[in-house]
Design an enzyme around this catalytic site. Structure first.
Site, PDB file in Angstrom:
ATOM      1  N   GLU A 201      50.235  21.120 -21.742  1.00 59.58           N
ATOM      2  CA  GLU A 201      49.088  20.240 -21.966  1.00 59.58           C
ATOM      3  C   GLU A 201      48.540  20.386 -23.378  1.00 59.58           C
ATOM      4  O   GLU A 201      47.560  21.105 -23.601  1.00 59.58           O
ATOM      5  CB  GLU A 201      48.009  20.540 -20.911  1.00 59.58           C
ATOM      6  CG  GLU A 201      48.538  20.314 -19.501  1.00 59.58           C
ATOM      7  CD  GLU A 201      47.474  20.492 -18.429  1.00 59.58           C
ATOM      8  OE1 GLU A 201      46.317  20.187 -18.699  1.00 59.58           O
ATOM      9  OE2 GLU A 201      47.813  20.952 -17.339  1.00 59.58           O
ATOM     10  N   TYR A 202      49.127  19.670 -24.340  1.00 62.02           N
ATOM     11  CA  TYR A 202      50.199  18.677 -24.191  1.00 62.02           C
ATOM     12  C   TYR A 202      51.111  18.737 -25.414  1.00 62.02           C
ATOM     13  O   TYR A 202      50.644  19.189 -26.478  1.00 62.02           O
ATOM     14  CB  TYR A 202      49.598  17.262 -24.123  1.00 62.02           C
ATOM     15  CG  TYR A 202      48.788  17.006 -22.873  1.00 62.02           C
ATOM     16  CD1 TYR A 202      47.450  17.373 -22.823  1.00 62.02           C
ATOM     17  CD2 TYR A 202      49.357  16.440 -21.746  1.00 62.02           C
ATOM     18  CE1 TYR A 202      46.691  17.171 -21.684  1.00 62.02           C
ATOM     19  CE2 TYR A 202      48.597  16.224 -20.608  1.00 62.02           C
ATOM     20  CZ  TYR A 202      47.289  16.604 -20.582  1.00 62.02           C
ATOM     21  OH  TYR A 202      46.554  16.396 -19.448  1.00 62.02           O
TER      22      TYR A 202
ATOM     23  N   MET B 281      48.402  13.651 -13.893  1.00 59.12           N
ATOM     24  CA  MET B 281      47.110  14.336 -13.726  1.00 59.12           C
ATOM     25  C   MET B 281      46.001  13.299 -13.853  1.00 59.12           C
ATOM     26  O   MET B 281      45.240  13.240 -14.818  1.00 59.12           O
ATOM     27  CB  MET B 281      46.989  15.472 -14.752  1.00 59.12           C
ATOM     28  CG  MET B 281      47.983  16.586 -14.463  1.00 59.12           C
ATOM     29  SD  MET B 281      47.798  17.981 -15.564  1.00 59.12           S
ATOM     30  CE  MET B 281      48.694  17.387 -16.984  1.00 59.12           C
TER      31      MET B 281
ATOM     32  N   TYR C 170      43.083  12.751 -13.062  1.00 58.10           N
ATOM     33  CA  TYR C 170      41.749  13.300 -12.819  1.00 58.10           C
ATOM     34  C   TYR C 170      41.255  13.889 -14.137  1.00 58.10           C
ATOM     35  O   TYR C 170      41.956  13.778 -15.154  1.00 58.10           O
ATOM     36  CB  TYR C 170      41.762  14.347 -11.693  1.00 58.10           C
ATOM     37  CG  TYR C 170      42.955  15.268 -11.666  1.00 58.10           C
ATOM     38  CD1 TYR C 170      43.124  16.257 -12.634  1.00 58.10           C
ATOM     39  CD2 TYR C 170      43.916  15.166 -10.681  1.00 58.10           C
ATOM     40  CE1 TYR C 170      44.202  17.106 -12.597  1.00 58.10           C
ATOM     41  CE2 TYR C 170      45.016  16.014 -10.630  1.00 58.10           C
ATOM     42  CZ  TYR C 170      45.149  16.991 -11.598  1.00 58.10           C
ATOM     43  OH  TYR C 170      46.243  17.828 -11.557  1.00 58.10           O
ATOM     44  N   ASP C 171      40.061  14.437 -14.116  1.00 59.23           N
ATOM     45  CA  ASP C 171      39.462  14.945 -15.369  1.00 59.23           C
ATOM     46  C   ASP C 171      39.277  13.827 -16.396  1.00 59.23           C
ATOM     47  O   ASP C 171      39.294  14.055 -17.601  1.00 59.23           O
ATOM     48  CB  ASP C 171      40.325  16.056 -15.992  1.00 59.23           C
ATOM     49  CG  ASP C 171      40.334  17.312 -15.139  1.00 59.23           C
ATOM     50  OD1 ASP C 171      41.184  18.177 -15.366  1.00 59.23           O
ATOM     51  OD2 ASP C 171      39.476  17.414 -14.236  1.00 59.23           O
TER      52      ASP C 171
ATOM     53  N   TRP D 296      45.515  19.081  -6.959  1.00 58.93           N
ATOM     54  CA  TRP D 296      45.031  20.336  -7.524  1.00 58.93           C
ATOM     55  C   TRP D 296      43.728  20.664  -6.840  1.00 58.93           C
ATOM     56  O   TRP D 296      42.769  19.877  -6.985  1.00 58.93           O
ATOM     57  CB  TRP D 296      44.799  20.202  -9.042  1.00 58.93           C
ATOM     58  CG  TRP D 296      44.318  21.485  -9.646  1.00 58.93           C
ATOM     59  CD1 TRP D 296      43.012  21.888  -9.780  1.00 58.93           C
ATOM     60  CD2 TRP D 296      45.132  22.540 -10.165  1.00 58.93           C
ATOM     61  NE1 TRP D 296      42.966  23.136 -10.342  1.00 58.93           N
ATOM     62  CE2 TRP D 296      44.245  23.568 -10.599  1.00 58.93           C
ATOM     63  CE3 TRP D 296      46.501  22.738 -10.312  1.00 58.93           C
ATOM     64  CZ2 TRP D 296      44.705  24.744 -11.161  1.00 58.93           C
ATOM     65  CZ3 TRP D 296      46.955  23.924 -10.869  1.00 58.93           C
ATOM     66  CH2 TRP D 296      46.061  24.913 -11.286  1.00 58.93           C
TER      67      TRP D 296
HETATM   68  C1  LIG Z   1      48.509  20.725 -12.608  1.00 62.52           C
HETATM   69  C2  LIG Z   1      47.307  20.856 -13.457  1.00 62.52           C
HETATM   70  N1  LIG Z   1      47.254  21.590 -14.563  1.00 62.52           N
HETATM   71  C3  LIG Z   1      45.909  21.558 -15.065  1.00 62.52           C
HETATM   72  C4  LIG Z   1      45.367  20.292 -14.370  1.00 62.52           C
HETATM   73  O1  LIG Z   1      46.141  20.214 -13.174  1.00 62.52           O
HETATM   74  O2  LIG Z   1      43.984  20.252 -14.090  1.00 62.52           O
HETATM   75  C5  LIG Z   1      43.397  21.450 -13.588  1.00 62.52           C
HETATM   76  C6  LIG Z   1      41.895  21.165 -13.403  1.00 62.52           C
HETATM   77  O3  LIG Z   1      41.327  20.681 -14.584  1.00 62.52           O
HETATM   78  C7  LIG Z   1      43.649  22.567 -14.611  1.00 62.52           C
HETATM   79  O4  LIG Z   1      42.956  23.745 -14.207  1.00 62.52           O
HETATM   80  C8  LIG Z   1      45.169  22.829 -14.646  1.00 62.52           C
HETATM   81  O5  LIG Z   1      45.465  23.857 -15.599  1.00 62.52           O
END
Ligand SMILES: CC1=[NH+][C@H]2[C@@H](O1)O[C@H](CO)[C@@H](O)[C@@H]2O
Length: 419
Positions: free
Chosen positions: A138-139, A203, A205-206, A397
């Site tokens: 990431e990333y 991903m 989310y966030d 997650w």
């Molecule tokens: C698979 C994945 N890798 C990341 C992402 O999900 O978001 C999570 C929550 O923000 C973070 O903790 C994690 O390191």
């Protein structure tokens, strides 16, 4: 397990491994019933050591780790189709500001480094009985994009060789960007990134959170955009395509500003011809909390004032009703289990549901709090979407954030496998 992938991350930090099983969510919490609802468990995380090899994260005890891996692979007794993957990297290990940000970059930087990195991960996989590797970088930066494709090709080559010699079938997946900003770093090569993979776990989310500091409260994982939500500049407009696309094609493909959503991320991947049967939609089993949220519109799309940065520095008690947040020193993240307790505890939270975004949120008018999360209502819309768009399945997650009754895992399993 039905025909859809249901990929759950199982997260243990090095300190948890060393005090295992005295942890919040030991492997024993993955009941036979839960194991049957999953197609994959991704163990998070394995690191990359200073020799560019797959290795335990710093401080994790070898023996204790091996015991945890054994407990995870033993879950196959409940579900013969269950695949145990380990995930390399993750945000904390690989983000641009991390002390170990160069580990993936270096491991991908030359043919020799890529060969050794892949070799070491496959050896690790065989040693502990895993069924594949999930790379969670990431990333990759734009300047890493070509090396990223070469790395994935090397992993695929070596995994295919390993399958031949040991009559097994191993899988290769990545956790991929859900938001256009990070996605734009390797978007021009997205079809080549996905080619060696079994799945790309988006991903999705966030999308919003306290780290932005200057934006408004908004959903962090909503499926669709809302017409009056704060919009973002579409970074995909800056991508250099080869062959080049005309500006008018670019403006048509990448509207800007746009709503950062799960649907947008899926459609952006389909534009680059990513096969639907490799596209996995990620969903969060956690929520994100905003402090000092404005009171209009039940706290939605309001200004807020919450500390940015990792790790959290400041008062950990302001998310009222989230006792575990104090324990974790992280009041900006509440697990689904925490949120259920917060809602039930008479702390002043009120649940709302946005009819366009298909997302719930909590507003606490007494304490000016806004919490964005997913529950079974939003998960139903997401599993319907996965079926209607003929995607490969769902990733989440993470396993340890569900409630005791496995409400969210059940909503995913039932949504995908029942009519
Ligand atoms: C698979 C994945 N890798 C990341 C992402 O999900 O978001 C999570 C929550 O923000 C973070 O903790 C994690 O390191």
């Amino acid at each position: 397990s039905g025909k859809y992938a249901v990929i759950g991350y199982y997260m243990l930090g090095p300190d948890e491994i060393n005090k295992y099983p005295a942890v919040d969510f030991p492997v024993s919490n993955i009941s036979p019933e839960k194991a049957k609802m999953l197609t994959h468990i991704n163990y998070a995380f394995i690191g990359i050591n200073d020799k560019g090899q797959c290795d335990l994260l710093k401080g994790a005890n070898e023996q204790k780790s091996a015991e945890v891996f054994q407990l995870l692979t033993n879950l196959k007794q409940y579900n013969a189709n269950l695949k145990l993957m380990f995930s390399v990297g993750g945000w904390a290990f690989s983000n641009d500001a991390s002390p170990t940000a160069n580990r993936f970059r270096d491991a991908a930087s030359t043919p020799a480094a890529r060969t050794e990195f892949a070799r070491s991960c496959i050896a690790f996989m065989k040693k502990h009985g895993f069924d594949g590797v999930d790379l969670d970088w990431e990333y990759p930066r734009k300047q890493d994009a070509n090396n990223f494709v070469a790395l994935l090709k090397e992993f695929r080559t070596q995994i295919n060789q390993a399958e031949k010699t040991s009559q097994s079938d191993y899988q290769l997946t990545i956790a991929g960007a859900g938001g256009a900003f990070f996605m734009s770093r390797y978007y021009h090569l997205l079809d080549k990134v996905v080619e060696p993979l079994d799945y790309i776990n988006l991903m999705t989310y966030d999308f919003n959170g306290p780290w932005q500091g200057v934006t408004k409260t908004n959903f962090h994982a909503h499926l669709y955009g809302a017409k009056d939500e704060p919009k973002f500049y579409n970074a995909l407009r800056e991508v250099q395509f080869n062959p080049p696309k005309s500006w008018e094609e670019i403006t048509k493909l990448f509207p800007s500003p746009f709503a950062l959503t799960a649907d947008a991320a899926v459609k952006q991947h389909l534009i680059m011809k990513v096969p639907r049967n490799k596209l996995v939609m990620g969903v969060p089993f956690y929520g994100r909390a905003f402090r000092k949220a404005g009171t209009d519109n039940y706290g939605l799309y309001q200004t807020f004032n919450t500390q940015k940065g990792d790790p959290y520095r400041g008062d950990p008690t302001w998310l009222v009703g989230c006792d575990k947040c104090v324990e974790r020193n992280e009041p900006r993240i509440a697990t689904y289990a925490d949120i259920k307790k917060m809602l039930a505890g008479g702390f002043g939270y009120k649940r709302h549901f946005h009819s366009e975004a298909k997302a719930p949120w909590l507003h606490n008018a007494k304490h000016n709090l806004f919490v964005t999360y997913d529950d079974k209502e939003s998960m139903k819309y997401k599993t319907d979407y996965i079926k209607q768009e003929k995607l490969a399945g769902v990733m989440f997650w993470h396993l340890g954030q569900d409630d005791q009754e496995s409400t969210l895992l059940k909503s995913l399993h039932n949504g995908l496998n029942k009519k």
